[in-house]
Design a protein around this motif. Structure first.
Motif, PDB file in Angstrom:
ATOM      1  N   VAL A 129       1.043  -0.982   0.098  1.00 31.56           N
ATOM      2  CA  VAL A 129       0.068  -1.003   0.097  1.00 31.56           C
ATOM      3  C   VAL A 129       0.747   1.024  -0.085  1.00 31.56           C
ATOM      4  CG1 VAL A 129      -1.674   1.117   1.451  1.00 31.56           C
ATOM      5  CG2 VAL A 129      -1.873  -0.534   1.128  1.00 31.56           C
ATOM      6  N   THR A 130       1.892   1.388   0.647  1.00 34.67           N
ATOM      7  CA  THR A 130       3.115   2.591   0.879  1.00 34.67           C
ATOM      8  C   THR A 130       3.382   2.441  -0.606  1.00 34.67           C
ATOM      9  OG1 THR A 130       2.976   1.802   3.450  1.00 34.67           O
ATOM     10  CG2 THR A 130       5.005   2.885   2.063  1.00 34.67           C
ATOM     11  N   LYS A 131       3.768   1.432  -1.453  1.00 34.45           N
ATOM     12  CA  LYS A 131       4.778   1.927  -2.649  1.00 34.45           C
ATOM     13  C   LYS A 131       3.488   2.202  -3.736  1.00 34.45           C
ATOM     14  CE  LYS A 131       7.008  -0.883  -6.197  1.00 34.45           C
ATOM     15  NZ  LYS A 131       7.980  -2.404  -6.518  1.00 34.45           N
ATOM     16  N   CYS A 132       2.219   1.883  -4.304  1.00 30.69           N
ATOM     17  CA  CYS A 132       1.183   2.047  -4.492  1.00 30.69           C
ATOM     18  C   CYS A 132       0.828   3.556  -4.425  1.00 30.69           C
ATOM     19  CB  CYS A 132      -0.295   1.342  -4.145  1.00 30.69           C
ATOM     20  SG  CYS A 132      -0.300  -0.593  -5.051  1.00 30.69           S
ATOM     21  N   SER A 133       1.484   4.082  -3.774  1.00 32.22           N
ATOM     22  CA  SER A 133       0.616   5.683  -2.636  1.00 32.22           C
ATOM     23  C   SER A 133       2.067   6.202  -3.432  1.00 32.22           C
ATOM     24  CB  SER A 133       1.011   6.134  -1.070  1.00 32.22           C
ATOM     25  OG  SER A 133       2.670   5.756  -1.089  1.00 32.22           O
ATOM     26  N   ALA A 134       3.047   5.303  -4.364  1.00 31.33           N
ATOM     27  CA  ALA A 134       4.156   6.557  -5.186  1.00 31.33           C
ATOM     28  C   ALA A 134       4.375   5.733  -6.590  1.00 31.33           C
ATOM     29  CB  ALA A 134       5.956   6.570  -4.183  1.00 31.33           C
ATOM     30  N   GLU A 135       4.896   6.744  -7.191  1.00 35.51           N
ATOM     31  CA  GLU A 135       5.196   5.993  -8.041  1.00 35.51           C
ATOM     32  C   GLU A 135       6.055   4.878  -8.894  1.00 35.51           C
ATOM     33  OE1 GLU A 135       6.831   8.843 -12.428  1.00 35.51           O
ATOM     34  OE2 GLU A 135       6.664   9.580 -11.183  1.00 35.51           O
ATOM     35  N   ILE A 136       5.509   4.320  -9.415  1.00 35.07           N
ATOM     36  CA  ILE A 136       6.125   3.390 -10.114  1.00 35.07           C
ATOM     37  C   ILE A 136       6.253   2.813 -11.517  1.00 35.07           C
ATOM     38  CG2 ILE A 136       6.159   0.646  -9.991  1.00 35.07           C
ATOM     39  CD1 ILE A 136       4.068   0.790  -8.005  1.00 35.07           C
ATOM     40  N   PRO A 137       7.754   3.082 -11.300  1.00 28.68           N
ATOM     41  CA  PRO A 137       8.441   3.044 -13.454  1.00 28.68           C
ATOM     42  C   PRO A 137       7.441   2.035 -14.303  1.00 28.68           C
ATOM     43  CG  PRO A 137      10.019   3.410 -11.686  1.00 28.68           C
ATOM     44  CD  PRO A 137       8.897   2.898 -11.163  1.00 28.68           C
ATOM     45  N   GLY A 138       7.547   2.592 -15.670  1.00 28.55           N
ATOM     46  CA  GLY A 138       6.898   0.955 -15.481  1.00 28.55           C
ATOM     47  C   GLY A 138       8.088   0.293 -16.625  1.00 28.55           C
ATOM     48  N   ASP A 139       8.002  -0.824 -17.422  1.00 23.70           N
ATOM     49  CA  ASP A 139       8.738  -1.454 -17.427  1.00 23.70           C
ATOM     50  C   ASP A 139       8.298  -1.688 -19.448  1.00 23.70           C
ATOM     51  OD1 ASP A 139      10.091  -3.279 -18.682  1.00 23.70           O
ATOM     52  OD2 ASP A 139       8.877  -5.367 -18.132  1.00 23.70           O
ATOM     53  N   PRO A 140       8.856   0.045 -19.941  1.00 23.62           N
ATOM     54  CA  PRO A 140       8.411   0.174 -21.373  1.00 23.62           C
ATOM     55  C   PRO A 140       8.814  -1.097 -22.873  1.00 23.62           C
ATOM     56  CG  PRO A 140       9.487   1.632 -20.322  1.00 23.62           C
ATOM     57  CD  PRO A 140       9.370   0.854 -19.437  1.00 23.62           C
ATOM     58  N   ASP A 141       8.122  -1.565 -23.068  1.00 27.85           N
ATOM     59  CA  ASP A 141       9.694  -1.998 -24.871  1.00 27.85           C
ATOM     60  C   ASP A 141       9.040  -1.090 -25.795  1.00 27.85           C
ATOM     61  OD1 ASP A 141       9.938  -3.369 -26.800  1.00 27.85           O
ATOM     62  OD2 ASP A 141       8.941  -5.130 -25.868  1.00 27.85           O
ATOM     63  N   ALA A 142      10.089  -0.873 -26.475  1.00 30.12           N
ATOM     64  CA  ALA A 142      10.858  -0.150 -27.256  1.00 30.12           C
ATOM     65  C   ALA A 142       9.724  -0.026 -28.331  1.00 30.12           C
ATOM     66  CB  ALA A 142      12.005   0.753 -27.415  1.00 30.12           C
ATOM     67  N   ASP A 202       4.863  -6.985 -13.644  1.00 31.10           N
ATOM     68  CA  ASP A 202       5.528  -5.939 -13.343  1.00 31.10           C
ATOM     69  C   ASP A 202       4.574  -5.408 -13.227  1.00 31.10           C
ATOM     70  OD1 ASP A 202       4.366  -3.052 -14.975  1.00 31.10           O
ATOM     71  OD2 ASP A 202       4.175  -4.928 -16.345  1.00 31.10           O
ATOM     72  N   ASP A 203       5.425  -4.564 -11.596  1.00 33.42           N
ATOM     73  CA  ASP A 203       5.034  -3.977 -10.421  1.00 33.42           C
ATOM     74  C   ASP A 203       3.749  -2.999 -10.947  1.00 33.42           C
ATOM     75  OD1 ASP A 203       6.502  -5.242  -8.644  1.00 33.42           O
ATOM     76  OD2 ASP A 203       7.194  -3.851  -7.405  1.00 33.42           O
ATOM     77  N   ALA A 204       4.687  -2.352 -11.990  1.00 36.07           N
ATOM     78  CA  ALA A 204       3.346  -1.019 -11.812  1.00 36.07           C
ATOM     79  C   ALA A 204       2.334  -1.622 -12.604  1.00 36.07           C
ATOM     80  CB  ALA A 204       3.505  -0.346 -12.752  1.00 36.07           C
ATOM     81  N   THR A 205       2.018  -2.629 -13.482  1.00 34.23           N
ATOM     82  CA  THR A 205       0.781  -2.900 -13.950  1.00 34.23           C
ATOM     83  C   THR A 205      -0.270  -3.815 -13.146  1.00 34.23           C
ATOM     84  OG1 THR A 205       1.926  -4.027 -16.462  1.00 34.23           O
ATOM     85  CG2 THR A 205      -0.198  -4.751 -15.938  1.00 34.23           C
ATOM     86  N   LYS A 206       1.171  -4.572 -12.003  1.00 40.69           N
ATOM     87  CA  LYS A 206      -0.321  -5.103 -10.494  1.00 40.69           C
ATOM     88  C   LYS A 206      -0.374  -3.562 -10.147  1.00 40.69           C
ATOM     89  CE  LYS A 206       3.492  -7.692  -8.306  1.00 40.69           C
ATOM     90  NZ  LYS A 206       3.549  -8.856  -7.750  1.00 40.69           N
ATOM     91  N   ALA A 207      -0.065  -2.197  -9.861  1.00 43.08           N
ATOM     92  CA  ALA A 207      -0.478  -1.771  -8.801  1.00 43.08           C
ATOM     93  C   ALA A 207      -1.887  -0.440  -9.804  1.00 43.08           C
ATOM     94  CB  ALA A 207       0.591  -0.642  -8.814  1.00 43.08           C
ATOM     95  N   ILE A 225       2.878   0.821 -18.822  1.00 44.52           N
ATOM     96  CA  ILE A 225       3.513   1.933 -18.954  1.00 44.52           C
ATOM     97  C   ILE A 225       3.624   2.382 -17.095  1.00 44.52           C
ATOM     98  CG2 ILE A 225       1.847   2.901 -20.592  1.00 44.52           C
ATOM     99  CD1 ILE A 225       0.048   4.633 -18.621  1.00 44.52           C
ATOM    100  N   GLY A 226       3.937   3.334 -16.786  1.00 46.10           N
ATOM    101  CA  GLY A 226       4.316   3.612 -15.463  1.00 46.10           C
ATOM    102  C   GLY A 226       2.592   3.829 -15.026  1.00 46.10           C
ATOM    103  N   PHE A 227       3.131   3.773 -12.724  1.00 42.93           N
ATOM    104  CA  PHE A 227       2.242   3.871 -12.039  1.00 42.93           C
ATOM    105  C   PHE A 227       1.722   5.017 -11.739  1.00 42.93           C
ATOM    106  CE2 PHE A 227      -0.279   3.595  -8.255  1.00 42.93           C
ATOM    107  CZ  PHE A 227      -1.758   3.801  -8.469  1.00 42.93           C
ATOM    108  N   PRO A 228       1.164   5.979 -11.999  1.00 40.43           N
ATOM    109  CA  PRO A 228       1.281   8.140 -10.509  1.00 40.43           C
ATOM    110  C   PRO A 228       1.392   7.682  -9.462  1.00 40.43           C
ATOM    111  CG  PRO A 228      -0.451   7.910 -12.290  1.00 40.43           C
ATOM    112  CD  PRO A 228       0.109   5.870 -12.595  1.00 40.43           C
ATOM    113  N   VAL A 261      -6.181   8.728  -0.984  1.00 43.25           N
ATOM    114  CA  VAL A 261      -5.288   8.036  -0.756  1.00 43.25           C
ATOM    115  C   VAL A 261      -5.085   6.703  -0.089  1.00 43.25           C
ATOM    116  CG1 VAL A 261      -3.978   8.450   1.872  1.00 43.25           C
ATOM    117  CG2 VAL A 261      -5.265  10.057   0.798  1.00 43.25           C
ATOM    118  N   LEU A 262      -5.099   5.964  -0.156  1.00 38.98           N
ATOM    119  CA  LEU A 262      -5.215   4.492  -0.062  1.00 38.98           C
ATOM    120  C   LEU A 262      -4.366   4.376   1.715  1.00 38.98           C
ATOM    121  CD1 LEU A 262      -3.572   1.877  -2.086  1.00 38.98           C
ATOM    122  CD2 LEU A 262      -6.226   2.622  -1.579  1.00 38.98           C
ATOM    123  N   LYS A 263      -5.215   4.042   2.507  1.00 39.39           N
ATOM    124  CA  LYS A 263      -4.908   4.072   4.140  1.00 39.39           C
ATOM    125  C   LYS A 263      -5.305   2.939   4.984  1.00 39.39           C
ATOM    126  CE  LYS A 263      -6.504   9.053   5.207  1.00 39.39           C
ATOM    127  NZ  LYS A 263      -7.263   9.652   6.436  1.00 39.39           N
TER     128      LYS A 263
END
Length: 473
Positions: free
Chosen positions: A60-73, A214-219, A80-83, A94-96
């Motif tokens: 939950v703490t991780k999801c409160s911050a930006e998580i970079p994506g894993d883009p393929d060229a 990847d973490d961004a997609t899971k988030a 794409i990244g998670f905001p 806010v997730l609590k």
């Protein structure tokens, strides 16, 4: 034979529109940010072992911050990244989650359940254990959604995948084994408490674990699901045409009791213009020995649609001007009679009836990739092939593992053009808040029928089902 490509339906967000839920939320904000009654807090309860609850807290703490994506060229739009879930942009929420919102299951309790030899007893004990803690949180803590984290050892002992590998299919009636299913039975058991559940395997909380998303997609998927379940919330909606009258979509499906002693029970799923899903259980129906496909009588069809539209009226304070009814099997004359009479008595101007089923036909195009999502082929005036899964121009790839199977649309009656009906169905495939990748196969009117039916099977006749779709996701 005519062929056309339907442009990807656009989704509406707080300050703009886009074809992709992820890009839309990140750039323009969740649609309901502009609603005055909306709360910004999403309060999560947690049930799991001490290790599981700690992992949930970190996630939950991780999801409160930006998580970079894993883009393929070659596919920059696919991952794409998670905001981050925080105020001022994106979900504007806010997730609590904190220690006082968590209930800890002892390791000794888990070991005791795992050691039970009989699977039915093992699953029953696990359901009882989680239900006890869910009930406490629902009755004693101000939670919106309760996240149940299943330790891997317990998951292996109680979880059973009753569906085989392969592409998703659309059945005329939900048929699953009589085996006790932990996830479905737990959701049904806790439904009366009025708090939606989110079940997670402990291993899915590990960061960038091999073989997982990847973490961004899971988030994206986790946060969108709990945001919607904490509702009533609207992450996005289909772009509306202000020149058209109000419309709602209804799906009619059937499910059979687990012991198979009760014949199929009808199920209505109605989705308003915001995508809010209302679920209604109908009455048991008899099947002809000559026709093993379930059908409603005229009176059952009348009563089911009337009840569904009355729920719509309560939610929006008016009946829609148009309804479209989707069914995964052919409409019988009695069903057509009952549905049209109900609409006429409620003074609804337009009723469209469409059968949506898996097609046995396939199209091929040059190259290695399947036809584009949105490809429609007219076989005759009433029969059409629609690819809802296939190559996606926005993703620059086909995301599936199997050769995609298109849908067959049988238009029984409609005041709209076949192109409009197909575009509407394509748009409804994007209204699934369990997955932010938008190339779903089935319209939500029928795609959620399996999830709903599988959980409804565990409700007793005297139980009152929740009407919000968030309880079945």
């Amino acid at each position: 034979m005519k062929l056309e490509h339907i442009a990807e339906p656009r989704l509406q967000f707080a300050n703009g529109d886009h074809v992709c839920p992820r890009r839309g939320i990140a750039a323009f904000g969740a649609f309901d940010r502009s609603m005055g009654t909306r709360r910004s807090d999403v309060i999560l309860g947690g049930v799991g072992s001490a290790t599981c609850n700690e992992a949930l807290s970190r996630w939950v703490t991780k999801c409160s911050a930006e998580i970079p994506g894993d883009p393929d060229a070659n596919q920059p739009n696919l991952r794409i990244g998670f905001p981050g879930v925080n105020l001022g942009h994106g979900f504007d929420a806010v997730l609590k989650f904190s220690a006082d919102l968590a209930r800890t299951i002892k390791k000794s309790e888990i070991d005791e359940i795992v050691a039970i030899a009989d699977r039915w007893d093992r699953v029953t004990k696990a359901i009882d254990l989680y239900y006890e803690h869910i009930k406490f949180l629902a009755q004693n803590r101000p939670v919106d959604v309760i996240v149940c984290v299943i330790p891997d050892a317990l998951f292996k002992a109680v979880a059973t995948n009753t569906r085989g590998a392969g592409e998703e299919t659309l059945d005329a009636s939900v048929e699953v084994t009589s085996e006790l299913n932990f996830r479905r039975a737990l959701k049904a058991r806790a439904m009366h408490l009025g708090k939606p559940l989110q079940l997670m395997r402990a291993g899915s909380l590990e960061s960038n674990k091999r073989g997982q998303q990847d973490d961004a997609t899971k988030a994206w998927n986790f946060c969108t699901a709990v945001y919607y379940k904490a509702g009533p919330r609207v992450p996005w909606k289909l772009e509306a045409d202000e020149h058209r009258p109000t419309s709602c979509a209804v799906g009619i499906a059937f499910y059979r009791s687990r012991d198979r002693q009760v014949l199929n029970t009808s199920l209505a799923q109605i989705f308003d213009e915001l995508g809010n899903g209302l679920i209604l259980r109908g009455t048991p129906i008899d099947m002809s020995r000559d026709d093993r496909v379930p059908h409603l009588t005229a009176n059952q069809a009348y009563d089911l649609l009337t009840a569904a539209l009355n729920e719509y009226r309560v939610a929006l304070r008016a009946y829609p001007a148009r309804i479209v009814v989707h069914k995964s099997s052919n409409f019988s004359p009695d069903e057509i009679d009952g549905l049209t009479r109900a609409a006429r008595d409620l003074r609804i101007d337009t009723v469209d009836l469409v059968t949506v089923m898996d097609s046995k036909l396939r199209l091929f195009r040059d190259g290695l990739y399947p036809p584009y999502r949105g490809t429609r082929v007219e076989i005759d005036e009433s029969r059409h092939i629609l690819y809802t899964r296939g190559s996606v121009w926005y993703y620059q790839t086909y995301t599936g593992l199997y050769i995609p199977q298109p849908l067959e649309l049988r238009i029984v009656r409609s005041e709209e053009s076949p192109s409009f009906i197909a575009k509407e169905i394509l748009g409804l495939t994007k209204m699934n808040w369990n997955n932010t990748q938008f190339d779903g196969k089935y319209p939500v009117t029928l795609g959620c029928a399996r999830k709903v039916g599988e959980i409804m099977k565990y409700l007793e006749d005297g139980d009152t089902p929740q009407i919000r779709y968030g309880f079945y996701m």
